[in-house]
Design an enzyme around this catalytic site. Structure first.
Site, PDB file in Angstrom:
ATOM      1  N   ASP A 162     -36.059 -31.664   3.812  1.00  0.00           N
ATOM      2  CA  ASP A 162     -35.419 -31.375   2.529  1.00  0.00           C
ATOM      3  C   ASP A 162     -35.979 -32.236   1.409  1.00  0.00           C
ATOM      4  OD1 ASP A 162     -33.730 -29.525   3.527  1.00  0.00           O
ATOM      5  OD2 ASP A 162     -32.046 -30.897   3.831  1.00  0.00           O
TER       6      ASP A 162
ATOM      7  N   LYS B 115     -34.186 -26.776  -1.263  1.00  0.00           N
ATOM      8  CA  LYS B 115     -33.607 -25.573  -1.862  1.00  0.00           C
ATOM      9  C   LYS B 115     -34.073 -25.364  -3.302  1.00  0.00           C
ATOM     10  CE  LYS B 115     -30.472 -24.617   1.556  1.00  0.00           C
ATOM     11  NZ  LYS B 115     -29.694 -25.765   2.028  1.00  0.00           N
TER      12      LYS B 115
ATOM     13  N   MET C 235     -22.495 -34.885  -5.289  1.00  0.00           N
ATOM     14  CA  MET C 235     -22.955 -33.820  -6.194  1.00  0.00           C
ATOM     15  C   MET C 235     -22.120 -33.766  -7.470  1.00  0.00           C
ATOM     16  SD  MET C 235     -23.675 -30.862  -3.368  1.00  0.00           S
ATOM     17  CE  MET C 235     -22.339 -31.241  -2.244  1.00  0.00           C
TER      18      MET C 235
END
Ligand code: SAH
Length: 514
Positions: free
Chosen positions: A44, A67, A183
């Site tokens: 990632d 992503k 986040m």
């Protein structure tokens, strides 16, 4: 016994491995073992690229599956691609490591990946990682629970994902303990408002931590009322975490990480060598510095081994073998072994190691085979001659296996004192291809210090910088007087010089203290 070959039809396997919060040193031992054996690594965005050097299998494929891949595919479409890749490689009998930031099961969709593997009949295991919050607790000096201050901790996300239900603000606002939001960088103002509206005091302390556990960690402290403004003013970017609660007040006494002597400093290390042998960089990182490597030299075997081989076959005829660096020791021993010789060939001769580091590299190798008989106090050509004394030089034979561009002073001085010299080229140093981006950063003054360990390295650096001047704010630290002279010859200022070659860390500290 036949070797157990890994045939393509043998069972594949997937390991969901937590890479830890940022500092690659926080990977677990189990995670490292699995990475070493991996055939495929799917990694990632938040995974430190140094972890990708761990696989030992030369054919290991390292595939970026962050992503944020371009192509505007939705996050779900990208998750589908990851799932498909895991299954395809495992079905082909490969050992797949799915390397995920932090812990796979904390806001990491690790559960979804495990369920998908289960549905497709693929064997898998899960290796926990240090989740970002726990990394941040340690390195910001904020314990999440503390007697009399907080008796519980909640991990939540302040990210109101499309389609997902919003965080339970009412319940979160009623909590008395510590809340950590993942986040939450861009929704901080909203989150703080919601917590206060639900009953949490506006004066509750808050810490926002950017890039926790890395040398670029930044911590902003405020309260629920003012933190959003402070964070916006500081330009905090993801990845960052928000810690809410009175435990934040404990930080002044526990902030060891950001108080380290070199914390926040960027150092360019030009010393060549494998990453694994970069003891210098390692020590500087432990002091908190961000160390970037740009090897200033690369090494190749000599154009011809013949002179070295002739000398190796008659080692007993030399009174002294002079080793001027750990590298020389390594090249010489490796070549002796390749010729079918071993430690016995060194019987009857004596070894001089110039520099404590050379002795150290000789005697601290995993399988030491040679010991230095003599290490001169002063690690220069003059020091060797003075240290040995006329009686141990006159009429004696010396083998000098060295670099092609080695200085001429040593053979000249030994000869003048009556020694017989056999000077052979043991390895060649060549100019490596530089990382242009790092050179540009140097020119732009983005390093606090640069470590130069030889005149030749200084010369190569000069060639890389071209007409660009020495960046004024960057301190140039050298390994000793000979290198300093070469640096000054190029018109660059020396900020600090190591008292001896093994004291570069101390010299760097001194240069950066001012
Ligand atoms: N599975 C991961 C979390 C993935 S979600 C874990 O266990 O840590 C990504 C969020 O994690 C980021 O938006 C940020 O809030 C947090 N995060 C990850 N690495 C971080 C770091 N080094 N410093 C601060 N926050 C981090």
């Amino acid at each position: 016994m036949p070797r157990a070959a890994r045939s393509p039809r043998s069972a594949g396997h997937v390991a969901l491995v937590g890479a830890g919060p940022g500092d690659p040193g926080m990977l677990t031992v189990r995670g490292r073992d699995l990475l070493q054996a991996a055939d495929v690594v799917l990694y990632d965005r938040l995974v430190d690229r140094r972890l990708l050097d761990i696989p030992v299998h030369a054919g290991c494929r390292k595939i970026y599956v962050g992503k944020d891949l371009p192509g505007h595919a939705s996050r779900d479409a990208q998750q589908d691609r990851i799932n498909a890749l895991m299954v395809r490689h495992a079905k082909q009998g490969r050992h797949v490591v799915r390397l995920k930031g932090g812990d796979p099961y904390v806001f990491g969709r690790g559960g979804e990946e495990g369920l998908y593997l289960h549905e497709h009949g693929i064997a898998f295991e899960v290796v926990p990682g240090v989740t970002a919050a726990l990394g941040a607790a340690a390195t910001t000096g904020i314990p999440f629970t503390h007697r009399g201050v907080a008796a519980e901790v909640t991990f939540a996300t302040a990210h109101e994902a499309d389609g997902a239900s919003p965080p339970p603000w009412e319940a979160l606002g009623k909590l008395k303990g510590t809340i950590v939001f993942y986040m939450g960088t861009y929704t901080l103002a909203h989150a703080a408002e919601q917590l206060v509206a639900a009953g949490r005091r506006g004066t509750t302390p808050v810490a926002v931590v950017e890039r926790a556990t890395t040398p670029r960690q930044r911590t902003i402290i405020g309260t629920l009322t003012d933190i959003a403004g402070k964070v916006a003013a500081a330009g905090v970017k993801p990845p960052s975490l928000v810690v809410v609660g009175d435990v934040v007040n404990l930080r002044p006494g526990l902030n060891w990480f950001e108080s380290r002597r070199l914390f926040g400093r960027r150092i360019l290390n030009l010393r060549p060598g494998e990453r694994a042998e970069d003891a210098l960089g390692h020590r500087l990182s432990l002091e908190g510095a961000e160390v970037v490597r740009l090897p200033g030299l690369a090494f190749l075997p000599p154009k011809s081994w013949a002179p070295v081989d002739r000398a190796l076959k008659r080692l007993h005829t030399f009174d002294w073998i002079v080793l001027t660096s750990g590298r020389a020791a390594r090249f010489l021993l490796d070549r002796a072994f390749a010729l079918g010789l071993d430690g016995r060939s060194f019987a009857g001769t004596n070894v001089i190691a110039i520099g404590k580091e050379t002795r150290w590299m000789l005697e601290a190798s995993p399988d030491p085979m040679l010991r230095a008989d003599f290490v001169p106090e002063v690690a220069t050509s003059e020091g060797v001659v003075a240290g040995l004394g006329a009686r141990r030089i006159r009429g004696k034979s010396f083998l000098l296996p060295r670099a092609d561009k080695a200085r001429e002073a040593l053979p000249r001085l030994l000869k003048a004192a009556g020694g017989r010299i056999t000077d052979v080229v043991l390895y060649r140093s060549v100019v490596p291809k530089p990382d242009r981006a790092v050179v540009a950063e140097l020119a732009a003054g983005r390093f606090d210090a640069v470590l130069v360990t030889s005149g030749e390295i200084a010369k190569n650096l000069k060639a890389w910088l071209g007409r660009r001047p020495w960046p004024e704010r960057t301190k140039l630290v050298t390994i000793g007087p000979v290198t300093s002279a070469a640096v000054r010859g190029l018109g660059w200022p020396v900020s600090c010089e190591a008292a001896e070659p093994g004291k570069l860390v101390e010299a760097t500290m001194e240069a950066l203290a001012t």
